[in-house]
Scaffold this active site. Structure first.
Site, mmCIF file in Angstrom:
data_model
loop_
_atom_site.group_PDB
_atom_site.id
_atom_site.type_symbol
_atom_site.label_atom_id
_atom_site.label_comp_id
_atom_site.label_asym_id
_atom_site.label_seq_id
_atom_site.Cartn_x
_atom_site.Cartn_y
_atom_site.Cartn_z
ATOM 1 N N CYS A 74 1.048 3.493 6.126
ATOM 2 C CA CYS A 74 1.253 4.813 6.714
ATOM 3 C C CYS A 74 2.646 5.295 6.306
ATOM 4 O O CYS A 74 3.645 4.643 6.644
ATOM 5 C CB CYS A 74 1.155 4.702 8.235
ATOM 6 S SG CYS A 74 1.570 6.225 9.101
ATOM 7 N N CYS A 189 0.437 10.562 2.033
ATOM 8 C CA CYS A 189 -0.179 10.175 3.307
ATOM 9 C C CYS A 189 -1.411 9.387 2.910
ATOM 10 O O CYS A 189 -2.185 9.833 2.050
ATOM 11 C CB CYS A 189 -0.571 11.402 4.123
ATOM 12 S SG CYS A 189 -1.632 11.018 5.536
HETATM 13 N N1 DGL Z 1 -1.903 7.933 7.270
HETATM 14 C C1 DGL Z 1 -0.640 8.384 7.747
HETATM 15 C C2 DGL Z 1 0.390 8.502 6.612
HETATM 16 O O1 DGL Z 1 0.278 7.853 5.595
HETATM 17 C C3 DGL Z 1 -0.511 9.556 8.657
HETATM 18 C C4 DGL Z 1 -1.590 10.263 9.358
HETATM 19 C C5 DGL Z 1 -1.125 10.732 10.717
HETATM 20 O O2 DGL Z 1 -1.242 9.943 11.632
HETATM 21 O O3 DGL Z 1 -0.603 11.860 10.838
HETATM 22 O O4 DGL Z 1 1.356 9.193 6.745
#
Ligand code: DGL
Length: 224
Positions: A74, A189
């Site tokens: 993330c 993301c």
């Molecule tokens: N998958 C997450 C990232 O790589 C973020 C998604 C979220 O929770 O806003 O930033």
């Protein structure tokens, strides 16, 4: 012989894009995938609250699963929380996911790149420092998307997603300046590669979409 245990953590299903690359390289590992659904989306959390949240969730996961390595799949968390995690759990190696600005800036021929991320990630000092260190020769558009992570979750749950909504979210990434135009877009993301087919179909012109997941998988293998 006990198998190597790899914990992959995200706010939702986006970390699966990282998991699938690690699983290709290390198919015999024992995987635990954890999604903080109750905290999703992380993109709009205040920084202090998010640090507290991720350290608290990780404490439970580490206590229960004792991973050999923990992958924070993330960007929104990694660009903020990694130093806190390393301090709180000094015996566990952490591998993070941060915007692939360096390769994008290195590959771009037009020197116009965009970083598509959550509002949290584009606001971070960490991200701004990457731009200053590796992309000073480029025009860099930091695009904080309000809705794409949620759209990606809907898509993964089989709910209908609208092309118009996706097109509107990616539109600010495409910048034209005379003869030059954006040619590299960083998927900063982990949810966004889940929508790559839609991005390619809806893009106003063809670009390279950079997904750092294979590089993260190689890093996990190296750390182990
Ligand atoms: N998958 C997450 C990232 O790589 C973020 C998604 C979220 O929770 O806003 O930033």
């Amino acid at each position: 012989m006990s198998r190597t245990r790899i914990l992959v953590f995200d706010s939702g299903l986006g970390g699966l894009t990282v998991f699938r690359e690690i699983a290709k390289l290390l198919p015999d590992a024992d995987f635990v995938y954890a999604a903080d659904d109750a905290g999703f989306p992380y993109g709009g959390w205040a920084a202090d609250d998010l640090v507290w949240r991720v350290v608290a969730v990780m404490r439970r996961l580490v206590g229960e699963f004792h991973p050999d390595v923990a992958v924070v799949a993330c960007n929104t968390a990694s660009t903020l929380v990694l130093p806190h995690l390393r301090a709180a759990f000094p015996d566990i190696p952490f591998v993070g996911t941060v915007p692939a600005i360096k390769p994008a800036a290195g590959r771009s021929r037009s020197h116009m790149i965009s970083v598509l991320a959550t509002p949290g990630t584009v606001a971070r000092d960490y991200t701004r420092d990457l731009v200053a260190s590796f992309a000073a020769h480029c025009r860099v558009e930091l695009v904080g998307s309000q809705n794409l992570a949620r759209i990606a979750e809907d898509f993964m749950h089989g709910r209908p997603v609208s092309d118009d909504a996706i097109a509107a979210e990616i539109a600010p990434c495409f910048v034209q300046d005379g003869e030059r135009r954006t040619d590299e877009i960083v998927l900063a993301c982990t949810h966004y590669p889940l929508l790559l087919a839609q991005f390619e179909r809806l893009a106003p012109w063809p670009v390279e979409w950079i997904d750092p997941a294979p590089a993260i998988a190689r890093r996990v293998e190296f750390v182990l």
